[in-house]
Design a protein around this motif. Structure first.
Motif, PDB file in Angstrom:
ATOM      1  N   LEU A  47       0.651  -1.928   0.029  1.00  0.00           N
ATOM      2  CA  LEU A  47       0.160   0.206   0.160  1.00  0.00           C
ATOM      3  C   LEU A  47       0.656   1.783   0.187  1.00  0.00           C
ATOM      4  O   LEU A  47       0.626   1.853  -0.384  1.00  0.00           O
ATOM      5  N   LEU A  48       1.884   1.358   0.733  1.00  0.00           N
ATOM      6  CA  LEU A  48       3.206   2.469   1.099  1.00  0.00           C
ATOM      7  C   LEU A  48       3.470   2.543  -0.351  1.00  0.00           C
ATOM      8  O   LEU A  48       4.083   3.513  -0.726  1.00  0.00           O
ATOM      9  N   ASP A  98       2.361   1.813  -3.748  1.00  0.00           N
ATOM     10  CA  ASP A  98       1.224   2.329  -4.732  1.00  0.00           C
ATOM     11  C   ASP A  98       0.039   1.774  -4.035  1.00  0.00           C
ATOM     12  O   ASP A  98      -1.004   1.067  -3.470  1.00  0.00           O
ATOM     13  N   HIS A  99      -0.550   3.198  -3.720  1.00  0.00           N
ATOM     14  CA  HIS A  99      -1.796   3.401  -3.033  1.00  0.00           C
ATOM     15  C   HIS A  99      -2.676   3.103  -3.397  1.00  0.00           C
ATOM     16  O   HIS A  99      -3.830   2.939  -2.919  1.00  0.00           O
ATOM     17  N   ASP A 100      -3.143   2.691  -5.057  1.00  0.00           N
ATOM     18  CA  ASP A 100      -3.678   2.197  -5.317  1.00  0.00           C
ATOM     19  C   ASP A 100      -4.596   0.266  -5.883  1.00  0.00           C
ATOM     20  O   ASP A 100      -5.655   0.389  -5.150  1.00  0.00           O
ATOM     21  N   LYS A 101      -3.562  -0.123  -5.433  1.00  0.00           N
ATOM     22  CA  LYS A 101      -3.921  -1.388  -4.782  1.00  0.00           C
ATOM     23  C   LYS A 101      -3.803  -1.848  -2.975  1.00  0.00           C
ATOM     24  O   LYS A 101      -3.171  -1.609  -3.077  1.00  0.00           O
ATOM     25  N   GLY A 102      -5.473  -2.112  -3.130  1.00  0.00           N
ATOM     26  CA  GLY A 102      -5.711  -2.258  -1.949  1.00  0.00           C
ATOM     27  C   GLY A 102      -5.265  -3.844  -1.190  1.00  0.00           C
ATOM     28  O   GLY A 102      -5.407  -4.273   0.093  1.00  0.00           O
ATOM     29  N   GLY A 114     -10.798   4.231   1.940  1.00  0.00           N
ATOM     30  CA  GLY A 114      -9.470   4.486   1.380  1.00  0.00           C
ATOM     31  C   GLY A 114      -7.978   4.009   1.751  1.00  0.00           C
ATOM     32  O   GLY A 114      -8.923   3.522   2.679  1.00  0.00           O
ATOM     33  N   PHE A 115      -6.989   5.248   1.572  1.00  0.00           N
ATOM     34  CA  PHE A 115      -5.893   4.545   1.741  1.00  0.00           C
ATOM     35  C   PHE A 115      -5.368   4.575   3.485  1.00  0.00           C
ATOM     36  O   PHE A 115      -5.052   3.837   3.672  1.00  0.00           O
ATOM     37  N   ARG A 141      -7.100   1.442   5.165  1.00  0.00           N
ATOM     38  CA  ARG A 141      -6.930   0.038   4.840  1.00  0.00           C
ATOM     39  C   ARG A 141      -5.320   0.349   5.505  1.00  0.00           C
ATOM     40  O   ARG A 141      -4.996  -1.055   5.528  1.00  0.00           O
ATOM     41  N   LEU A 142      -4.679   1.211   5.366  1.00  0.00           N
ATOM     42  CA  LEU A 142      -3.496   1.246   6.099  1.00  0.00           C
ATOM     43  C   LEU A 142      -3.367   0.738   7.470  1.00  0.00           C
ATOM     44  O   LEU A 142      -2.621  -0.057   8.491  1.00  0.00           O
TER      45      LEU A 142
END
Length: 74
Positions: free
Chosen positions: A24-25, A27-31, A40-41, A44-45
């Motif tokens: 995630l860090l 590529d922010h779009d790949k969950g 959102g980011f 998920r993080l």
């Protein structure tokens, strides 16, 4: 034996959480596995961090309990 299962489950959760955070860090779009989680980011993080910490705590707890069990038998 039951604590070994706890250690393995904890290690798996730790690896999944760490892998998810790194992915995630980068590529922010790949969950990843938690791509379905709304929010959102940041959400998920946070979920990946919680999974990783829970895995580390579970593995540590199981190791501690296994050591205590071995000490009583010896």
């Amino acid at each position: 034996m039951k604590y070994t299962i706890g250690q393995v489950a904890g290690a798996v959760l730790l690896v999944l959480g760490a892998q998810g955070v790194i992915r995630l860090l980068i590529d922010h779009d790949k969950g990843g596995l938690l791509g379905w989680v709304p929010g959102g980011f940041a959400v998920r993080l946070t979920c990946y961090v919680v999974v990783g910490v829970a895995g580390a705590l579970l593995a540590g707890w199981a190791e501690d309990r296994a050591k205590k069990g071995r000490g009583k038998r010896a």
